[in-house]
Scaffold this motif. Structure first.
Motif, PDB file in Angstrom:
ATOM      1  N   SER A 169       0.833  -1.207   0.000  1.00  0.00           N
ATOM      2  CA  SER A 169       0.000   0.000   0.000  1.00  0.00           C
ATOM      3  C   SER A 169       0.861   1.248   0.000  1.00  0.00           C
ATOM      4  O   SER A 169       0.578   2.223  -0.715  1.00  0.00           O
ATOM      5  CB  SER A 169      -0.918   0.013   1.230  1.00  0.00           C
ATOM      6  N   CYS A 170       1.927   1.246   0.797  1.00  0.00           N
ATOM      7  CA  CYS A 170       2.785   2.434   0.876  1.00  0.00           C
ATOM      8  C   CYS A 170       3.532   2.679  -0.427  1.00  0.00           C
ATOM      9  O   CYS A 170       3.880   3.828  -0.737  1.00  0.00           O
ATOM     10  CB  CYS A 170       3.748   2.332   2.051  1.00  0.00           C
ATOM     11  N   ASP A 171       3.771   1.639  -1.204  1.00  0.00           N
ATOM     12  CA  ASP A 171       4.426   1.819  -2.511  1.00  0.00           C
ATOM     13  C   ASP A 171       3.512   2.544  -3.483  1.00  0.00           C
ATOM     14  O   ASP A 171       3.987   3.129  -4.471  1.00  0.00           O
ATOM     15  CB  ASP A 171       4.819   0.461  -3.102  1.00  0.00           C
ATOM     16  N   ASN A 172       2.224   2.491  -3.232  1.00  0.00           N
ATOM     17  CA  ASN A 172       1.238   3.134  -4.102  1.00  0.00           C
ATOM     18  C   ASN A 172       0.752   4.473  -3.557  1.00  0.00           C
ATOM     19  O   ASN A 172      -0.150   5.080  -4.135  1.00  0.00           O
ATOM     20  CB  ASN A 172       0.060   2.181  -4.309  1.00  0.00           C
ATOM     21  N   LEU A 173       1.351   4.925  -2.460  1.00  0.00           N
ATOM     22  CA  LEU A 173       1.022   6.242  -1.924  1.00  0.00           C
ATOM     23  C   LEU A 173       1.811   7.294  -2.701  1.00  0.00           C
ATOM     24  O   LEU A 173       3.037   7.291  -2.695  1.00  0.00           O
ATOM     25  CB  LEU A 173       1.378   6.315  -0.440  1.00  0.00           C
ATOM     26  N   VAL A 174       1.109   8.206  -3.370  1.00  0.00           N
ATOM     27  CA  VAL A 174       1.786   9.215  -4.185  1.00  0.00           C
ATOM     28  C   VAL A 174       1.690  10.614  -3.587  1.00  0.00           C
ATOM     29  O   VAL A 174       2.306  11.549  -4.095  1.00  0.00           O
ATOM     30  CB  VAL A 174       1.242   9.219  -5.632  1.00  0.00           C
ATOM     31  N   GLY A 175       0.953  10.763  -2.505  1.00  0.00           N
ATOM     32  CA  GLY A 175       0.865  12.059  -1.852  1.00  0.00           C
ATOM     33  C   GLY A 175       0.022  11.978  -0.602  1.00  0.00           C
ATOM     34  O   GLY A 175      -0.728  11.019  -0.398  1.00  0.00           O
ATOM     35  N   ALA A 176       0.148  12.992   0.254  1.00  0.00           N
ATOM     36  CA  ALA A 176      -0.621  13.014   1.493  1.00  0.00           C
ATOM     37  C   ALA A 176      -0.707  14.436   2.022  1.00  0.00           C
ATOM     38  O   ALA A 176       0.146  15.277   1.711  1.00  0.00           O
ATOM     39  CB  ALA A 176       0.022  12.111   2.545  1.00  0.00           C
ATOM     40  N   GLU A 177      -1.751  14.696   2.819  1.00  0.00           N
ATOM     41  CA  GLU A 177      -1.850  15.926   3.583  1.00  0.00           C
ATOM     42  C   GLU A 177      -1.765  15.558   5.059  1.00  0.00           C
ATOM     43  O   GLU A 177      -2.459  14.642   5.516  1.00  0.00           O
ATOM     44  CB  GLU A 177      -3.149  16.661   3.274  1.00  0.00           C
ATOM     45  N   VAL A 178      -0.912  16.270   5.787  1.00  0.00           N
ATOM     46  CA  VAL A 178      -0.562  15.885   7.138  1.00  0.00           C
ATOM     47  C   VAL A 178      -0.639  17.094   8.066  1.00  0.00           C
ATOM     48  O   VAL A 178      -0.087  18.156   7.754  1.00  0.00           O
ATOM     49  CB  VAL A 178       0.875  15.317   7.198  1.00  0.00           C
ATOM     50  N   VAL A 179      -1.296  16.915   9.209  1.00  0.00           N
ATOM     51  CA  VAL A 179      -1.239  17.914  10.272  1.00  0.00           C
ATOM     52  C   VAL A 179      -0.081  17.531  11.180  1.00  0.00           C
ATOM     53  O   VAL A 179      -0.086  16.468  11.796  1.00  0.00           O
ATOM     54  CB  VAL A 179      -2.552  17.987  11.061  1.00  0.00           C
ATOM     55  N   THR A 180       0.930  18.380  11.232  1.00  0.00           N
ATOM     56  CA  THR A 180       2.125  18.087  12.010  1.00  0.00           C
ATOM     57  C   THR A 180       1.950  18.529  13.458  1.00  0.00           C
ATOM     58  O   THR A 180       0.931  19.090  13.845  1.00  0.00           O
ATOM     59  CB  THR A 180       3.352  18.754  11.379  1.00  0.00           C
ATOM     60  N   ALA A 181       2.975  18.285  14.267  1.00  0.00           N
ATOM     61  CA  ALA A 181       2.867  18.478  15.710  1.00  0.00           C
ATOM     62  C   ALA A 181       2.626  19.924  16.112  1.00  0.00           C
ATOM     63  O   ALA A 181       2.072  20.186  17.189  1.00  0.00           O
ATOM     64  CB  ALA A 181       4.129  17.955  16.389  1.00  0.00           C
ATOM     65  N   ASP A 182       3.022  20.880  15.267  1.00  0.00           N
ATOM     66  CA  ASP A 182       2.779  22.284  15.594  1.00  0.00           C
ATOM     67  C   ASP A 182       1.436  22.784  15.066  1.00  0.00           C
ATOM     68  O   ASP A 182       1.146  23.988  15.116  1.00  0.00           O
ATOM     69  CB  ASP A 182       3.917  23.165  15.077  1.00  0.00           C
ATOM     70  N   GLY A 183       0.619  21.877  14.562  1.00  0.00           N
ATOM     71  CA  GLY A 183      -0.702  22.249  14.081  1.00  0.00           C
ATOM     72  C   GLY A 183      -0.705  22.872  12.704  1.00  0.00           C
ATOM     73  O   GLY A 183      -1.611  23.620  12.356  1.00  0.00           O
ATOM     74  N   THR A 184       0.293  22.520  11.890  1.00  0.00           N
ATOM     75  CA  THR A 184       0.396  23.017  10.521  1.00  0.00           C
ATOM     76  C   THR A 184      -0.044  21.938   9.548  1.00  0.00           C
ATOM     77  O   THR A 184       0.285  20.764   9.720  1.00  0.00           O
ATOM     78  CB  THR A 184       1.849  23.425  10.197  1.00  0.00           C
ATOM     79  N   LEU A 185      -0.807  22.312   8.517  1.00  0.00           N
ATOM     80  CA  LEU A 185      -1.190  21.370   7.470  1.00  0.00           C
ATOM     81  C   LEU A 185      -0.143  21.400   6.376  1.00  0.00           C
ATOM     82  O   LEU A 185       0.134  22.457   5.794  1.00  0.00           O
ATOM     83  CB  LEU A 185      -2.556  21.730   6.900  1.00  0.00           C
ATOM     84  N   VAL A 186       0.452  20.243   6.084  1.00  0.00           N
ATOM     85  CA  VAL A 186       1.534  20.117   5.126  1.00  0.00           C
ATOM     86  C   VAL A 186       1.111  19.162   4.015  1.00  0.00           C
ATOM     87  O   VAL A 186       0.596  18.074   4.298  1.00  0.00           O
ATOM     88  CB  VAL A 186       2.815  19.588   5.813  1.00  0.00           C
ATOM     89  N   SER A 187       1.321  19.563   2.761  1.00  0.00           N
ATOM     90  CA  SER A 187       1.123  18.664   1.628  1.00  0.00           C
ATOM     91  C   SER A 187       2.466  18.075   1.252  1.00  0.00           C
ATOM     92  O   SER A 187       3.458  18.812   1.106  1.00  0.00           O
ATOM     93  CB  SER A 187       0.532  19.418   0.433  1.00  0.00           C
ATOM     94  N   CYS A 188       2.515  16.774   1.096  1.00  0.00           N
ATOM     95  CA  CYS A 188       3.798  16.153   0.783  1.00  0.00           C
ATOM     96  C   CYS A 188       3.645  15.128  -0.341  1.00  0.00           C
ATOM     97  O   CYS A 188       2.604  14.478  -0.487  1.00  0.00           O
ATOM     98  CB  CYS A 188       4.428  15.509   2.010  1.00  0.00           C
ATOM     99  N   ASP A 189       4.683  15.034  -1.144  1.00  0.00           N
ATOM    100  CA  ASP A 189       4.787  14.051  -2.219  1.00  0.00           C
ATOM    101  C   ASP A 189       6.251  13.968  -2.595  1.00  0.00           C
ATOM    102  O   ASP A 189       7.122  14.393  -1.815  1.00  0.00           O
ATOM    103  CB  ASP A 189       3.889  14.421  -3.402  1.00  0.00           C
ATOM    104  N   ALA A 190       6.551  13.457  -3.772  1.00  0.00           N
ATOM    105  CA  ALA A 190       7.950  13.278  -4.169  1.00  0.00           C
ATOM    106  C   ALA A 190       8.680  14.605  -4.345  1.00  0.00           C
ATOM    107  O   ALA A 190       9.918  14.651  -4.286  1.00  0.00           O
ATOM    108  CB  ALA A 190       8.025  12.469  -5.460  1.00  0.00           C
ATOM    109  N   GLU A 191       7.945  15.703  -4.534  1.00  0.00           N
ATOM    110  CA  GLU A 191       8.554  17.015  -4.755  1.00  0.00           C
ATOM    111  C   GLU A 191       8.447  17.931  -3.539  1.00  0.00           C
ATOM    112  O   GLU A 191       9.339  18.739  -3.290  1.00  0.00           O
ATOM    113  CB  GLU A 191       7.887  17.695  -5.965  1.00  0.00           C
ATOM    114  N   ARG A 192       7.361  17.854  -2.799  1.00  0.00           N
ATOM    115  CA  ARG A 192       7.122  18.750  -1.670  1.00  0.00           C
ATOM    116  C   ARG A 192       7.267  17.987  -0.356  1.00  0.00           C
ATOM    117  O   ARG A 192       6.650  16.945  -0.181  1.00  0.00           O
ATOM    118  CB  ARG A 192       5.720  19.357  -1.764  1.00  0.00           C
ATOM    119  N   HIS A 193       8.094  18.520   0.551  1.00  0.00           N
ATOM    120  CA  HIS A 193       8.345  17.838   1.819  1.00  0.00           C
ATOM    121  C   HIS A 193       8.623  16.351   1.564  1.00  0.00           C
ATOM    122  O   HIS A 193       8.007  15.464   2.164  1.00  0.00           O
ATOM    123  CB  HIS A 193       7.153  18.012   2.771  1.00  0.00           C
ATOM    124  N   SER A 194       9.558  16.122   0.680  1.00  0.00           N
ATOM    125  CA  SER A 194       9.833  14.747   0.247  1.00  0.00           C
ATOM    126  C   SER A 194      10.354  13.874   1.381  1.00  0.00           C
ATOM    127  O   SER A 194      10.192  12.646   1.346  1.00  0.00           O
ATOM    128  CB  SER A 194      10.826  14.750  -0.921  1.00  0.00           C
TER     129      SER A 194
END
Length: 468
Positions: A169-194
């Motif tokens: 399943s993780c091999d097929n994950l191509v992106g995610a939106e994550v709320v980090t510990a400081d309460g920030t929403l981060v978009s990540c993929d191979a280019e952003r917050h890689s």
């Protein structure tokens, strides 16, 4: 005897009426506290072994609610648990005297058939996911129980019927939106917050609350699958391994050791007796189905069988009724390169003493496409392993806890000399924290660096924890 709990909260501030009112004003979802009519239902998790009493449960409906909940927990110094599909056998989706972020209202799955991707909310189950994607003739590797959460399975790695052909399943994950510990929403993929994207693919819930997953999809509609049952025999176990790892990648066979279920396709004399079952899923063309049965017949004497052409979502529901919420579970897991004679003998020995009808051992092949991803390309470290051993007791009566936990631990001790040092984090329990480093082996130090960047204070510590 109850397994150890996750690291306890020690000191800090409490949640007052004023701060609860502020939290309620900041979220669109429901905030539940002790004394509320829905509290007992809100605090309940899949594994009844974990009977905990959170101070606050936030039923989040969107990322904004998650941000508010994380900030509230951090500002009040409350231990924070994250609940996606609620299937965490280790009970990490709940906590005493802390805050639970419950993502179960966030179950929407949106499919882009042209891009062959699906966006799913952090509370979606694989039943939700498969229902949405099947309408377009698409799927990706997911859980073999439809009530399993997309989040927990993907973050730990994700084994299932499509793994040999399409990867974890993780091999097929191509992106995610994550709320980090400081309460920030981060978009990540191979280019952003890689770096965060890399860590999410197998690193568990250590780095934040994933509010949205983007998975790659593959053309899968109907499959030829079901169960073929044999007497429990070490020779059947060895024959299964040789056949399962030599088969074409579109054929996935999970071996299950269990007590014979009371089902029409299994003769009554096998009900309650130890058996091996080949849980089969063939994603090849229909005109090749006829090649599957002779292979299964070669594993040993067949004592019962249910095999048919099924819609892909259906094969992931075949065990749902046997594993409803509210049972007691204690599991262990190991990886191996090959199946040694010693490992087969241990499985045969403990398969003969399975303590309850609900208990089973599952041996997952993780070769094929899983091996075409390098050991450092994702956080999932055991790319040289071709077998995952998942075992441990499941029972219905709390008075059986001590005996069932003891049986599971004895099974684990017997198997360890025949397997790798590490295992699959989603099969680990609360007393496996000492195995975290070996579970991630060469990737552990890099994961720790990512943890220090996104969660230096270890806010997300109720998991198989990577300590910053």
């Amino acid at each position: 005897m109850r397994p150890p709990r996750p690291p306890a909260y020690t000191g800090g501030m409490t949640t007052t009426t004023d701060t609860l009112d502020a939290l309620r004003g900041a979220v669109r979802g429901t905030v539940v506290t002790p004394g509320d009519p829905s509290y007992e239902e809100s605090r309940r998790v899949y594994n009844a072994l974990h009977d905990r009493r959170p101070a606050v449960v936030v039923h989040a409906v969107d990322a904004g609610d998650v941000i508010a909940a994380v900030r509230h927990a951090r500002e009040r110094n409350l231990p924070l648990a994250v609940r996606g599909g609620s299937h965490s056998v280790a009970g990490f989706g709940t906590v005493d005297d802390g805050l639970v972020v419950d993502l179960s209202p966030m179950r929407e799955v949106r499919v882009d058939p042209e891009a062959r991707t699906a966006r799913s909310g952090g509370g979606a189950t694989w039943g939700d996911f498969n229902h949405a994607t099947h309408a377009f003739g698409l799927a990706t590797t997911g859980g073999v129980i439809s009530t399993t959460g997309v989040a927990g399975l993907t973050l730990g790695g994700g084994m299932g019927h499509l793994a040999r052909r399409y990867g974890l399943s993780c091999d097929n994950l191509v992106g995610a939106e994550v709320v980090t510990a400081d309460g920030t929403l981060v978009s990540c993929d191979a280019e952003r917050h890689s770096d965060l994207y890399w860590a999410l693919r197998g690193g568990g819930g250590n780095f934040g609350v994933v509010t949205e997953f983007v998975h790659r999809l593959h053309p899968v509609t109907d499959v030829f699958g079901g169960l073929t049952c044999y007497p429990l025999d070490e020779a059947v176990i060895r024959a299964w391994y040789e056949a399962a790892t030599a088969a074409p990648e579109e054929l996935n066979i999970i071996l299950v050791l269990a007590l014979g279920p009371e089902v029409p396709f299994l003769p009554e004399r096998w009900h309650g007796r130890p058996i091996c079952a080949a849980f089969t899923c063939f994603t090849g063309p229909r005109d090749q189905d006829g090649k599957v049965l002779p292979l299964l017949d070669g594993l040993g004497p067949v004592v019962g069988r249910f095999m048919d052409r099924l819609p892909y979502p259906v094969i992931n529901t075949l065990f749902d009724e046997d594993l409803p919420p509210g049972l007691y579970h204690y599991w262990k897991g190991n990886f191996s390169r090959g199946l040694s004679a010693g490992a087969a003998a241990v499985h045969a020995e403990y398969g003969a003493t399975i303590p309850t009808m609900e208990t089973d051992t599952a041996l997952f092949p993780i070769d094929g496409a899983c091996h075409r991803v390098g050991p450092e390309e994702t956080a999932f470290a055991y790319r040289d392993a071709d077998l995952s051993h998942a075992f441990g007791a499941t029972w219905t009566d709390p008075s059986g806890t001590e005996a069932n936990v003891a049986w599971s631990r004895a099974y684990d001790r017997a198997l360890r000399p025949h397997t790798e040092a590490g295992g699959y984090v989603n099969f680990m329990d609360t007393d496996d924290q000492d195995r975290v480093r070996v579970n991630y082996r060469q990737n552990y130090d890099r994961l720790r660096e990512v943890k220090r960047r996104y969660d230096p204070d270890n806010v997300f510590r109720l998991n198989q924890n990577i300590v910053p």
